[in-house]
Design a protein around this motif. Structure first.
Motif, PDB file in Angstrom:
ATOM      1  N   LEU A  53       9.229  -1.487   2.327  1.00 51.65           N
ATOM      2  CA  LEU A  53       8.234  -1.504   1.622  1.00 51.65           C
ATOM      3  C   LEU A  53       7.821  -1.127   0.232  1.00 51.65           C
ATOM      4  CD1 LEU A  53       6.445  -0.608   5.010  1.00 51.65           C
ATOM      5  CD2 LEU A  53       6.613  -2.850   4.493  1.00 51.65           C
ATOM      6  N   PRO A  54       6.648  -2.433  -0.625  1.00 53.84           N
ATOM      7  CA  PRO A  54       6.584  -1.335  -1.698  1.00 53.84           C
ATOM      8  C   PRO A  54       6.690   0.024  -1.796  1.00 53.84           C
ATOM      9  CG  PRO A  54       6.334  -3.410  -0.989  1.00 53.84           C
ATOM     10  CD  PRO A  54       6.199  -3.411  -0.366  1.00 53.84           C
ATOM     11  N   ALA A  55       6.282   0.598  -2.695  1.00 54.36           N
ATOM     12  CA  ALA A  55       6.051   2.639  -2.607  1.00 54.36           C
ATOM     13  C   ALA A  55       4.798   2.606  -2.346  1.00 54.36           C
ATOM     14  CB  ALA A  55       7.057   2.803  -4.070  1.00 54.36           C
ATOM     15  N   GLY A  56       3.931   1.687  -3.699  1.00 51.70           N
ATOM     16  CA  GLY A  56       2.499   1.631  -3.823  1.00 51.70           C
ATOM     17  C   GLY A  56       1.632   1.176  -2.798  1.00 51.70           C
ATOM     18  N   THR A  57       2.038   0.550  -1.907  1.00 55.60           N
ATOM     19  CA  THR A  57       1.437   0.063  -0.714  1.00 55.60           C
ATOM     20  C   THR A  57       1.693   0.993   1.091  1.00 55.60           C
ATOM     21  OG1 THR A  57       1.923  -2.408  -0.834  1.00 55.60           O
ATOM     22  CG2 THR A  57       1.693  -2.081   0.869  1.00 55.60           C
ATOM     23  N   ALA A  58       3.070   1.325   0.810  1.00 59.08           N
ATOM     24  CA  ALA A  58       3.715   2.319   1.649  1.00 59.08           C
ATOM     25  C   ALA A  58       2.674   3.394   2.001  1.00 59.08           C
ATOM     26  CB  ALA A  58       4.969   2.698   1.926  1.00 59.08           C
ATOM     27  N   TYR A  59       2.548   4.361  -0.373  1.00 53.86           N
ATOM     28  CA  TYR A  59       2.297   5.480   0.041  1.00 53.86           C
ATOM     29  C   TYR A  59       0.586   5.138   0.114  1.00 53.86           C
ATOM     30  CZ  TYR A  59       1.082   9.904  -1.377  1.00 53.86           C
ATOM     31  OH  TYR A  59       1.049  11.289  -2.207  1.00 53.86           O
ATOM     32  N   ALA A  60      -0.174   4.510  -0.638  1.00 52.99           N
ATOM     33  CA  ALA A  60      -1.101   3.752   0.090  1.00 52.99           C
ATOM     34  C   ALA A  60      -2.200   3.702   1.007  1.00 52.99           C
ATOM     35  CB  ALA A  60      -2.117   3.172  -0.796  1.00 52.99           C
ATOM     36  N   ILE A  61      -0.834   3.112   1.983  1.00 54.96           N
ATOM     37  CA  ILE A  61      -1.749   3.090   3.510  1.00 54.96           C
ATOM     38  C   ILE A  61      -0.947   4.382   4.612  1.00 54.96           C
ATOM     39  CG2 ILE A  61      -0.673   1.627   5.900  1.00 54.96           C
ATOM     40  CD1 ILE A  61      -0.229  -1.208   4.284  1.00 54.96           C
ATOM     41  N   TRP A  62       0.228   4.609   4.402  1.00 57.90           N
ATOM     42  CA  TRP A  62      -0.072   5.793   5.296  1.00 57.90           C
ATOM     43  C   TRP A  62      -0.901   6.977   4.510  1.00 57.90           C
ATOM     44  CZ3 TRP A  62       2.668  10.728   1.794  1.00 57.90           C
ATOM     45  CH2 TRP A  62       2.729  11.994   2.521  1.00 57.90           C
ATOM     46  N   THR A  63      -1.715   7.025   2.931  1.00 56.25           N
ATOM     47  CA  THR A  63      -3.011   8.119   3.469  1.00 56.25           C
ATOM     48  C   THR A  63      -3.826   8.285   3.897  1.00 56.25           C
ATOM     49  OG1 THR A  63      -2.691   6.957   0.783  1.00 56.25           O
ATOM     50  CG2 THR A  63      -1.815   9.204   1.080  1.00 56.25           C
ATOM     51  N   LEU A  92     -14.534   2.250   4.003  1.00 52.64           N
ATOM     52  CA  LEU A  92     -14.102   1.363   3.198  1.00 52.64           C
ATOM     53  C   LEU A  92     -12.650   1.332   3.123  1.00 52.64           C
ATOM     54  CD1 LEU A  92     -16.254   2.319   0.539  1.00 52.64           C
ATOM     55  CD2 LEU A  92     -16.392   0.133   1.018  1.00 52.64           C
ATOM     56  N   ILE A  93     -12.100   2.764   3.489  1.00 55.66           N
ATOM     57  CA  ILE A  93     -10.823   2.875   4.241  1.00 55.66           C
ATOM     58  C   ILE A  93      -9.917   2.171   4.887  1.00 55.66           C
ATOM     59  CG2 ILE A  93      -8.691   4.984   4.499  1.00 55.66           C
ATOM     60  CD1 ILE A  93     -11.236   7.212   3.330  1.00 55.66           C
ATOM     61  N   ILE A  94     -10.670   1.663   5.587  1.00 62.27           N
ATOM     62  CA  ILE A  94      -9.745   0.948   6.839  1.00 62.27           C
ATOM     63  C   ILE A  94      -9.612  -0.829   6.347  1.00 62.27           C
ATOM     64  CG2 ILE A  94     -10.082  -0.687   8.837  1.00 62.27           C
ATOM     65  CD1 ILE A  94     -11.916   2.323   9.269  1.00 62.27           C
ATOM     66  N   VAL A  95     -10.781  -0.912   5.957  1.00 62.70           N
ATOM     67  CA  VAL A  95     -10.313  -2.486   4.868  1.00 62.70           C
ATOM     68  C   VAL A  95      -9.903  -2.270   3.905  1.00 62.70           C
ATOM     69  CG1 VAL A  95     -11.875  -3.653   2.936  1.00 62.70           C
ATOM     70  CG2 VAL A  95     -13.430  -2.453   5.167  1.00 62.70           C
ATOM     71  N   GLY A  96      -9.161  -1.201   3.144  1.00 62.66           N
ATOM     72  CA  GLY A  96      -8.383  -1.221   2.206  1.00 62.66           C
ATOM     73  C   GLY A  96      -7.004  -1.138   2.707  1.00 62.66           C
ATOM     74  N   VAL A  97      -6.771  -0.075   4.075  1.00 60.90           N
ATOM     75  CA  VAL A  97      -5.768   0.121   4.693  1.00 60.90           C
ATOM     76  C   VAL A  97      -5.414  -1.383   5.096  1.00 60.90           C
ATOM     77  CG1 VAL A  97      -4.292   0.328   6.443  1.00 60.90           C
ATOM     78  CG2 VAL A  97      -5.252   2.494   4.700  1.00 60.90           C
ATOM     79  N   VAL A  98      -5.972  -2.358   5.696  1.00 56.01           N
ATOM     80  CA  VAL A  98      -6.192  -4.213   6.150  1.00 56.01           C
ATOM     81  C   VAL A  98      -5.938  -4.454   5.281  1.00 56.01           C
ATOM     82  CG1 VAL A  98      -6.874  -5.451   7.609  1.00 56.01           C
ATOM     83  CG2 VAL A  98      -7.236  -2.854   8.660  1.00 56.01           C
ATOM     84  N   GLY A  99      -6.143  -4.540   4.539  1.00 55.37           N
ATOM     85  CA  GLY A  99      -6.237  -5.875   3.050  1.00 55.37           C
ATOM     86  C   GLY A  99      -4.506  -5.480   2.392  1.00 55.37           C
ATOM     87  N   ARG A 101      -1.851  -4.234   4.316  1.00 50.09           N
ATOM     88  CA  ARG A 101      -1.261  -4.617   5.262  1.00 50.09           C
ATOM     89  C   ARG A 101      -1.007  -6.047   4.976  1.00 50.09           C
ATOM     90  NH1 ARG A 101       2.195  -6.398   7.458  1.00 50.09           N
ATOM     91  NH2 ARG A 101       2.333  -6.687  10.561  1.00 50.09           N
ATOM     92  N   LEU A 102      -2.393  -6.769   4.905  1.00 49.51           N
ATOM     93  CA  LEU A 102      -2.123  -8.348   5.089  1.00 49.51           C
ATOM     94  C   LEU A 102      -1.426  -8.504   3.417  1.00 49.51           C
ATOM     95  CD1 LEU A 102      -6.222  -8.946   6.413  1.00 49.51           C
ATOM     96  CD2 LEU A 102      -3.564  -9.300   7.292  1.00 49.51           C
ATOM     97  N   VAL A 103      -2.142  -7.871   2.671  1.00 53.35           N
ATOM     98  CA  VAL A 103      -1.261  -8.052   1.406  1.00 53.35           C
ATOM     99  C   VAL A 103       0.443  -8.701   1.364  1.00 53.35           C
ATOM    100  CG1 VAL A 103      -0.554  -8.343  -0.910  1.00 53.35           C
ATOM    101  CG2 VAL A 103      -3.018  -8.388   0.302  1.00 53.35           C
ATOM    102  N   GLU A 104       0.539  -7.810   2.031  1.00 56.90           N
ATOM    103  CA  GLU A 104       2.086  -7.641   2.067  1.00 56.90           C
ATOM    104  C   GLU A 104       2.979  -8.066   3.612  1.00 56.90           C
ATOM    105  OE1 GLU A 104       3.995  -6.258   0.022  1.00 56.90           O
ATOM    106  OE2 GLU A 104       2.523  -5.489  -1.308  1.00 56.90           O
ATOM    107  N   GLY A 105       2.336  -8.909   3.971  1.00 59.06           N
ATOM    108  CA  GLY A 105       2.587  -9.306   5.550  1.00 59.06           C
ATOM    109  C   GLY A 105       3.082  -8.872   6.168  1.00 59.06           C
TER     110      GLY A 105
END
Length: 105
Positions: A53-63, A92-99, A101-105
């Motif tokens: 997974l992309p580092a930024g996406t993985a880290y953002a979703i993890w946190t 808002l955090i939930i929206v960001g995490v879901v967003g 996830r959707l962008v990365e597929g």
């Protein structure tokens, strides 16, 4: 599999946060040990998820998942206030995490 590992790392991150709360500033031995153990385990699992997974996406979703989990458990277990603003920020955090996830597929 990478998304499952990321979710698992996030759940372990939540366990770390709860353990550290119970550690009461490192004054209680076993919760402190648990906090350190869960922190290391969470980062260990996260590194495997980040292989695919992309580092930024993985880290953002993890946190993000960790923050949602700890904030929610803070309200449920520790009596943290459940103000509309706090709940809105969690949403808002939930929206960001879901967003993400959707962008990365």
């Amino acid at each position: 599999m990478a998304w499952f590992l990321l979710l698992l790392a996030s759940v372990v991150e939540i366990a770390m946060g709860v353990s550290l709360k119970y550690a009461e500033g490192w004054t209680r031995f076993w919760p402190s040990v648990g906090g350190l153990f869960f922190a290391l385990l969470s980062v260990f699992i996260l590194t495997f998820a980040m292989r695919h997974l992309p580092a930024g996406t993985a880290y953002a979703i993890w946190t993000g998942i960790g923050a949602i989990g700890i904030a929610t458990l803070g309200i449920v277990l520790f009596g943290d206030p459940a103000t509309p603003l706090r709940l809105g920020c969690i949403a808002l955090i939930i929206v960001g995490v879901v967003g993400l996830r959707l962008v990365e597929g």
